[in-house]
Design a protein around this motif. Structure first.
Motif, short mmCIF file in Angstrom:
data_model
loop_
_atom_site.label_atom_id
_atom_site.label_comp_id
_atom_site.label_asym_id
_atom_site.label_seq_id
_atom_site.Cartn_x
_atom_site.Cartn_y
_atom_site.Cartn_z
N GLY A 100 40.48 40.13 55.33
CA GLY A 100 39.14 39.57 55.38
C GLY A 100 38.69 39.37 56.80
N GLU A 101 37.60 38.57 56.95
CA GLU A 101 37.02 38.41 58.28
C GLU A 101 38.00 37.82 59.29
OE1 GLU A 101 33.59 38.48 55.48
OE2 GLU A 101 35.58 37.63 55.50
N VAL A 106 36.89 43.11 59.46
CA VAL A 106 35.45 43.21 59.24
C VAL A 106 34.66 42.35 60.21
CG1 VAL A 106 35.74 43.75 56.83
CG2 VAL A 106 35.56 41.39 57.52
N GLU A 107 35.31 41.84 61.22
CA GLU A 107 34.56 41.03 62.18
C GLU A 107 34.66 41.68 63.55
OE1 GLU A 107 33.99 36.38 63.20
OE2 GLU A 107 36.01 37.07 62.90
N TYR A 354 35.21 44.21 48.54
CA TYR A 354 34.99 42.98 49.29
C TYR A 354 34.67 43.28 50.76
CZ TYR A 354 36.75 39.92 45.54
OH TYR A 354 36.91 39.22 44.37
N LEU A 355 35.40 44.22 51.35
CA LEU A 355 35.16 44.55 52.75
C LEU A 355 33.82 45.25 52.93
CD1 LEU A 355 38.73 45.66 53.91
CD2 LEU A 355 37.67 43.39 53.96
N SER A 358 31.42 42.61 53.22
CA SER A 358 31.43 42.07 54.59
C SER A 358 30.63 42.95 55.53
CB SER A 358 32.87 41.94 55.09
OG SER A 358 33.59 40.99 54.34
N ARG A 362 27.46 41.89 57.82
CA ARG A 362 27.34 42.14 59.25
C ARG A 362 26.02 42.83 59.58
NH1 ARG A 362 32.34 44.35 58.79
NH2 ARG A 362 31.63 46.39 59.49
N THR A 366 24.50 37.23 56.11
CA THR A 366 25.16 36.75 54.89
C THR A 366 24.15 36.42 53.80
OG1 THR A 366 26.98 35.86 56.20
CG2 THR A 366 26.73 35.02 53.97
N ARG A 452 32.52 34.60 47.62
CA ARG A 452 33.11 34.88 48.93
C ARG A 452 32.06 34.89 50.04
NH1 ARG A 452 34.33 39.94 51.65
NH2 ARG A 452 35.85 39.51 53.31
N LEU A 453 30.91 35.47 49.74
CA LEU A 453 29.86 35.53 50.75
C LEU A 453 29.27 34.16 51.05
CD1 LEU A 453 28.04 38.79 49.56
CD2 LEU A 453 29.23 38.49 51.74
#
Length: 491
Positions: A100-101, A106-107, A354-355, A358, A362, A366, A452-453
């Motif tokens: 995840g982030e 994904v960040e 999920y990614l 994300s 980005r 969000t 999740r978001l």
């Protein structure tokens, strides 16, 4: 969403919130009544055009009757695996231990808004092996399950190649030796049937209008910018149709990308939600989704073809029974291979969704990515509204309505979607939570994606569509909008 990066699977509960075609604005929804919940005794709010349900105990929250076929062995396994891994995977992603982030995939820390793709750190899969993605979107290194899936896919295609070579040998070397050449011909036919498929753009563009870069330069510039912002490349063509869906897929030996853009979904989204939609679709390729690779995707199709070929027939005579007995061992073997491939790739496919969410956050922020999740909940209702428009246009008496029913179709659709109250979205999220993976096990349930978001770290938009730019893109799509609306009302 078979080889496409689609969002269709996310809309598994949309039919329960179908949008009315009456043209009303939904103002009656939410009015207090004297009705009492028969289960808990709480006062129930009248749903008006929408479902009346109890927020206290969920009475009547999911009144829709669904006639579902009994799933087969593979589908039952897929749903069981999805239920087992769904909540666990979400927890890992929220905690930063599953790609995840916070784990860095994904960040893009420190990246300026509007810049291109940044370097990625690795994500850690459940086995603990790192997986990195390059700016091209290709995975630099896969986890153990991913490598095993690729190996199994090579084995499946190896069987197809062996059938082809063996069949050619039987035909050429054994010509004139009884039934062996005929057996070789059967093997060659099977190999041709099971071969890897490369879709053409013509096939991908069925029932849609194809746009190239010269046709819509501003749209393609936006697509390129969004793709770059999530770390991948754009598309060479856009297919516009009436579906309430969108996807990115590949065609040809060179695996060029094409975006399929359904106006049924595009027209009910805000400008930022459209950016989120496109960011999600491109995000699949930025994360290197195993199921979307050429080897693994075609291995699934080959195994499905084997299952269809070896499926038992109704035993109406002794010969049918004999054939079913002979084909039972290879049929069980194919089912076993498909189960193993599902087991190796299902968790990775859900994580890729999920990614991709994300990536949408980005690109668009969000808030817009979460708003997209809500619109997906009503996408089946939107599709129903389009069907009603089509039926009404074809059955309307000549003097009942003189104006062209295609005019203003998309505006009416957007107005209907905008009239859906928050209470109905709340109900649809609860329905999604109840149904879980019952409809589409390859996508995480929409309520988990929304959770999740909304509960994770809030991300600002990298790409903000100004009104002037939105109008330019809309102008380039205007011809397709009119043409598809006319085709839709004509049926």
């Amino acid at each position: 969403m078979t080889g496409t990066a689609g969002v269709a699977g996310a809309a598994e509960v949309a039919g329960a919130g179908e949008i009315s075609g009456t043209g009303e604005t939904g103002g009656v929804a939410g009015q207090a009544t004297g009705r009492i919940c028969p289960d808990c005794g709480a006062r129930v709010t009248d749903g008006g055009r929408y479902v009346t349900w109890c927020t206290a105990c969920d009475w009547n929250v999911d009144p829709e009757t669904r006639d579902e076929e009994t799933p087969g062995r593979v589908e039952r396994l897929r749903r069981r695996l999805a239920r087992r891994d769904g909540e666990r995977l979400l927890a890992e992603l929220m905690e930063g231990t599953g790609g995840g982030e916070r784990s860095g995939v994904v960040e893009h820390a420190g990246a300026a808004e509007g810049t291109g793709a940044a370097d990625r750190a690795g994500s850690v899969d459940r086995a603990g092996s790192a997986e990195r993605t390059e700016p091209s979107g290709r995975p630099a290194r896969r986890g153990v399950a991913g490598r095993m899936a690729l190996g199994l896919a090579v084995l499946v295609h190896g069987v197809t190649l062996a059938l082809l070579l063996g069949g050619l040998w039987l035909v050429v070397a054994c010509w004139g030796r009884g039934f062996l050449p005929a057996l070789g011909g059967v093997a060659i036919a099977l190999a041709v049937l099971l071969r890897p498929r490369f879709r053409s753009l013509r096939k991908a563009a069925e029932d849609g209008l194809v746009l190239r870069r010269p046709d819509a330069p501003r749209l393609f510039a936006l697509l390129d910018e969004i793709a770059e912002s999530v770390g991948t490349t754009g598309v060479v063509a856009v297919v516009v149709d009436a579906d309430a869906n969108a996807s990115v897929s590949t065609y040809g030996v060179r695996q060029r990308r094409v975006l399929r853009l359904g106006l049924g979904l595009w027209e009910i989204l805000s400008p930022q939600e459209r950016v989120a939609l496109l960011g999600h679709e491109f995000g699949h390729y930025a994360q290197g989704d195993t199921r979307r690779t050429l080897l693994v995707g075609n291995a699934f199709r080959s195994l499905d073809t084997w299952r269809y070929t070896l499926a038992p027939t109704p035993a109406e005579n002794l010969m049918d029974t004999f054939v079913n007995l002979v084909t039972a061992p290879p049929r069980l073997l194919v089912d076993g291979l498909l189960v193993v491939l599902e087991h190796l790739t299902l968790r990775d496919a859900q994580r890729a969704e999920y990614l991709a969410d994300s990536a949408a956050a980005r690109a668009a922020g969000t808030e817009a990515a979460a708003g997209l999740m809500d619109r997906l909940l009503i996408s089946d209702g939107v599709a129903g509204e389009l069907r009603r428009e089509s039926v009404a246009a074809r059955t309307r008496l000549g003097g009942a309505r003189r104006e062209d029913p295609a005019e203003g179709l998309w505006e009416r659709l957007a107005a209907h979607a905008a009239a859906v109250p928050e209470r109905e979205y709340d109900r649809l999220r609860r329905v999604a939570e109840r149904r879980g993976h019952q409809v589409d096990a390859t996508h995480p349930p929409t309520h988990l994606r929304h959770r999740r978001l909304t509960r994770g770290e809030q991300v600002a938009a990298r790409i903000v569509l100004a009104p002037a730019r939105t109008a330019e893109v809309e102008a380039e799509l205007d011809g397709a909008r009119r043409s598809i609306a006319r085709e839709l009302v004509r049926g």
